[in-house]
Design a protein around this motif. Structure first.
Motif, PDB file in Angstrom:
ATOM      1  N   ASN A   1       0.836  -1.210   0.000  1.00 54.16           N
ATOM      2  CA  ASN A   1       0.000   0.000   0.000  1.00 54.16           C
ATOM      3  C   ASN A   1       0.866   1.253   0.000  1.00 54.16           C
ATOM      4  O   ASN A   1       0.645   2.201   0.762  1.00 54.16           O
ATOM      5  N   SER A   2       1.864   1.265  -0.862  1.00 52.47           N
ATOM      6  CA  SER A   2       2.787   2.394  -0.867  1.00 52.47           C
ATOM      7  C   SER A   2       2.943   2.965  -2.270  1.00 52.47           C
ATOM      8  O   SER A   2       2.758   2.266  -3.271  1.00 52.47           O
ATOM      9  N   VAL A   3       3.276   4.220  -2.306  1.00 52.61           N
ATOM     10  CA  VAL A   3       3.566   4.917  -3.546  1.00 52.61           C
ATOM     11  C   VAL A   3       4.924   5.588  -3.389  1.00 52.61           C
ATOM     12  O   VAL A   3       5.129   6.340  -2.433  1.00 52.61           O
ATOM     13  N   ASP A   4       5.817   5.311  -4.291  1.00 52.04           N
ATOM     14  CA  ASP A   4       7.165   5.860  -4.211  1.00 52.04           C
ATOM     15  C   ASP A   4       7.392   6.881  -5.314  1.00 52.04           C
ATOM     16  O   ASP A   4       6.735   6.857  -6.361  1.00 52.04           O
ATOM     17  N   LEU A   5       8.352   7.757  -5.070  1.00 52.55           N
ATOM     18  CA  LEU A   5       8.778   8.716  -6.079  1.00 52.55           C
ATOM     19  C   LEU A   5      10.306   8.708  -6.111  1.00 52.55           C
ATOM     20  O   LEU A   5      10.950   9.184  -5.174  1.00 52.55           O
ATOM     21  N   GLN A   6      10.851   8.163  -7.161  1.00 47.79           N
ATOM     22  CA  GLN A   6      12.292   8.176  -7.361  1.00 47.79           C
ATOM     23  C   GLN A   6      12.650   9.469  -8.071  1.00 47.79           C
ATOM     24  O   GLN A   6      12.149   9.736  -9.167  1.00 47.79           O
ATOM     25  N   MET A   7      13.523  10.252  -7.455  1.00 51.65           N
ATOM     26  CA  MET A   7      13.883  11.555  -8.002  1.00 51.65           C
ATOM     27  C   MET A   7      15.370  11.567  -8.322  1.00 51.65           C
ATOM     28  O   MET A   7      16.200  11.420  -7.418  1.00 51.65           O
ATOM     29  N   ASN A   8      15.694  11.711  -9.570  1.00 51.09           N
ATOM     30  CA  ASN A   8      17.079  11.747 -10.028  1.00 51.09           C
ATOM     31  C   ASN A   8      17.404  13.101 -10.626  1.00 51.09           C
ATOM     32  O   ASN A   8      16.506  13.862 -11.004  1.00 51.09           O
ATOM     33  N   ASN A   9      18.691  13.385 -10.712  1.00 52.90           N
ATOM     34  CA  ASN A   9      19.152  14.643 -11.298  1.00 52.90           C
ATOM     35  C   ASN A   9      18.395  15.828 -10.702  1.00 52.90           C
ATOM     36  O   ASN A   9      17.867  16.684 -11.428  1.00 52.90           O
ATOM     37  N   LEU A  10      18.365  15.872  -9.394  1.00 50.92           N
ATOM     38  CA  LEU A  10      17.599  16.908  -8.710  1.00 50.92           C
ATOM     39  C   LEU A  10      18.171  18.293  -8.960  1.00 50.92           C
ATOM     40  O   LEU A  10      19.390  18.474  -9.102  1.00 50.92           O
ATOM     41  N   LYS A  11      17.273  19.260  -9.013  1.00 54.68           N
ATOM     42  CA  LYS A  11      17.636  20.650  -9.257  1.00 54.68           C
ATOM     43  C   LYS A  11      17.197  21.497  -8.060  1.00 54.68           C
ATOM     44  O   LYS A  11      16.310  21.098  -7.299  1.00 54.68           O
ATOM     45  N   THR A  12      17.779  22.662  -7.948  1.00 52.67           N
ATOM     46  CA  THR A  12      17.437  23.533  -6.817  1.00 52.67           C
ATOM     47  C   THR A  12      15.945  23.864  -6.801  1.00 52.67           C
ATOM     48  O   THR A  12      15.342  23.996  -5.740  1.00 52.67           O
ATOM     49  N   GLU A  13      15.360  23.956  -7.984  1.00 50.87           N
ATOM     50  CA  GLU A  13      13.929  24.280  -8.057  1.00 50.87           C
ATOM     51  C   GLU A  13      13.025  23.123  -7.633  1.00 50.87           C
ATOM     52  O   GLU A  13      11.806  23.278  -7.566  1.00 50.87           O
ATOM     53  N   ASP A  14      13.595  21.972  -7.368  1.00 53.23           N
ATOM     54  CA  ASP A  14      12.823  20.848  -6.828  1.00 53.23           C
ATOM     55  C   ASP A  14      12.634  20.959  -5.316  1.00 53.23           C
ATOM     56  O   ASP A  14      11.902  20.174  -4.716  1.00 53.23           O
ATOM     57  N   THR A  15      13.293  21.917  -4.702  1.00 51.47           N
ATOM     58  CA  THR A  15      13.154  22.119  -3.263  1.00 51.47           C
ATOM     59  C   THR A  15      11.712  22.418  -2.897  1.00 51.47           C
ATOM     60  O   THR A  15      11.043  23.203  -3.565  1.00 51.47           O
ATOM     61  N   GLY A  16      11.243  21.748  -1.856  1.00 53.34           N
ATOM     62  CA  GLY A  16       9.880  21.968  -1.402  1.00 53.34           C
ATOM     63  C   GLY A  16       9.454  20.858  -0.462  1.00 53.34           C
ATOM     64  O   GLY A  16      10.232  19.956  -0.150  1.00 53.34           O
ATOM     65  N   VAL A  17       8.204  20.930  -0.035  1.00 55.31           N
ATOM     66  CA  VAL A  17       7.618  19.874   0.781  1.00 55.31           C
ATOM     67  C   VAL A  17       6.785  18.993  -0.144  1.00 55.31           C
ATOM     68  O   VAL A  17       5.960  19.491  -0.910  1.00 55.31           O
ATOM     69  N   TYR A  18       7.005  17.706  -0.050  1.00 55.04           N
ATOM     70  CA  TYR A  18       6.349  16.759  -0.936  1.00 55.04           C
ATOM     71  C   TYR A  18       5.285  15.978  -0.166  1.00 55.04           C
ATOM     72  O   TYR A  18       5.539  15.492   0.939  1.00 55.04           O
ATOM     73  N   PHE A  19       4.127  15.881  -0.784  1.00 55.18           N
ATOM     74  CA  PHE A  19       2.995  15.183  -0.195  1.00 55.18           C
ATOM     75  C   PHE A  19       2.482  14.140  -1.177  1.00 55.18           C
ATOM     76  O   PHE A  19       2.561  14.327  -2.387  1.00 55.18           O
ATOM     77  N   CYS A  20       1.927  13.071  -0.645  1.00 54.63           N
ATOM     78  CA  CYS A  20       1.184  12.164  -1.507  1.00 54.63           C
ATOM     79  C   CYS A  20      -0.297  12.297  -1.157  1.00 54.63           C
ATOM     80  O   CYS A  20      -0.670  12.706  -0.065  1.00 54.63           O
ATOM     81  N   ASN A  21      -1.122  11.959  -2.123  1.00 55.70           N
ATOM     82  CA  ASN A  21      -2.559  11.999  -1.908  1.00 55.70           C
ATOM     83  C   ASN A  21      -3.223  11.341  -3.093  1.00 55.70           C
ATOM     84  O   ASN A  21      -2.571  10.939  -4.053  1.00 55.70           O
ATOM     85  N   THR A  22      -4.515  11.221  -3.007  1.00 58.37           N
ATOM     86  CA  THR A  22      -5.269  10.713  -4.140  1.00 58.37           C
ATOM     87  C   THR A  22      -5.505  11.852  -5.128  1.00 58.37           C
ATOM     88  O   THR A  22      -5.193  13.016  -4.873  1.00 58.37           O
ATOM     89  N   VAL A  23      -6.088  11.482  -6.271  1.00 63.65           N
ATOM     90  CA  VAL A  23      -6.492  12.470  -7.262  1.00 63.65           C
ATOM     91  C   VAL A  23      -7.992  12.302  -7.494  1.00 63.65           C
ATOM     92  O   VAL A  23      -8.396  11.255  -8.011  1.00 63.65           O
ATOM     93  N   PRO A  24      -8.827  13.259  -7.158  1.00 62.35           N
ATOM     94  CA  PRO A  24      -8.494  14.471  -6.408  1.00 62.35           C
ATOM     95  C   PRO A  24      -8.141  14.152  -4.964  1.00 62.35           C
ATOM     96  O   PRO A  24      -8.282  13.005  -4.527  1.00 62.35           O
ATOM     97  N   ALA A  25      -7.695  15.162  -4.233  1.00 61.50           N
ATOM     98  CA  ALA A  25      -7.271  14.957  -2.852  1.00 61.50           C
ATOM     99  C   ALA A  25      -8.429  14.484  -1.985  1.00 61.50           C
ATOM    100  O   ALA A  25      -9.597  14.799  -2.239  1.00 61.50           O
TER     101      ALA A  25
END
Length: 119
Positions: A76-100
């Motif tokens: 019951n998990s959802v992952d996000l693999q993030m490669n080649n990260l950039k400064t503009e990727d800075t932030g707080v990351y949330f998971c949720n359904t669509v719509p929330a």
């Protein structure tokens, strides 16, 4: 009981990688398109990647080719693999359904996980 718990954030230099994970309640996960959202200061929370129950994926242009969303039905998990990260990727990351998820007409969000990309 509704549950969304994000983890895996941290600090990384530009060009680095991180893997985020979201643990979701079974009743949410089984029947929902799941997504990762990003919140940066002074901007609205933005959906950056989503995956349907049939594993159809969508990415916004800014992360396409660098981020990969996946889901694991056994966990019951959802992952996000993030490669080649950039400064503009800075932030707080949330998971949720669509719509929330809505509870009593209010959107429900977990605590999120902070990602900081800087040198």
């Amino acid at each position: 009981q509704v549950q969304l718990v994000e983890s895996g954030g941290g600090w990384v230099q530009p060009g680095g990688s991180l893997r985020l994970s979201c643990a979701a309640s079974d009743d949410i996960f089984r029947t929902s398109t799941m997504a990762w959202y990003r919140q940066v200061p002074l901007k609205a929370r933005e959906m950056i990647a989503r995956i349907t129950t049939g594993a159809i994926r969508y990415y916004v242009d800014s992360v396409k080719g660098r981020f990969t969303i996946s889901r694991d039905a056994a966990k019951n998990s959802v992952d996000l693999q993030m490669n080649n990260l950039k400064t503009e990727d800075t932030g707080v990351y949330f998971c949720n359904t669509v719509p929330a998820i809505l509870i009593a007409s209010q959107q429900y969000w977990g605590r999120g996980t902070q990602v900081t990309v800087s040198s």
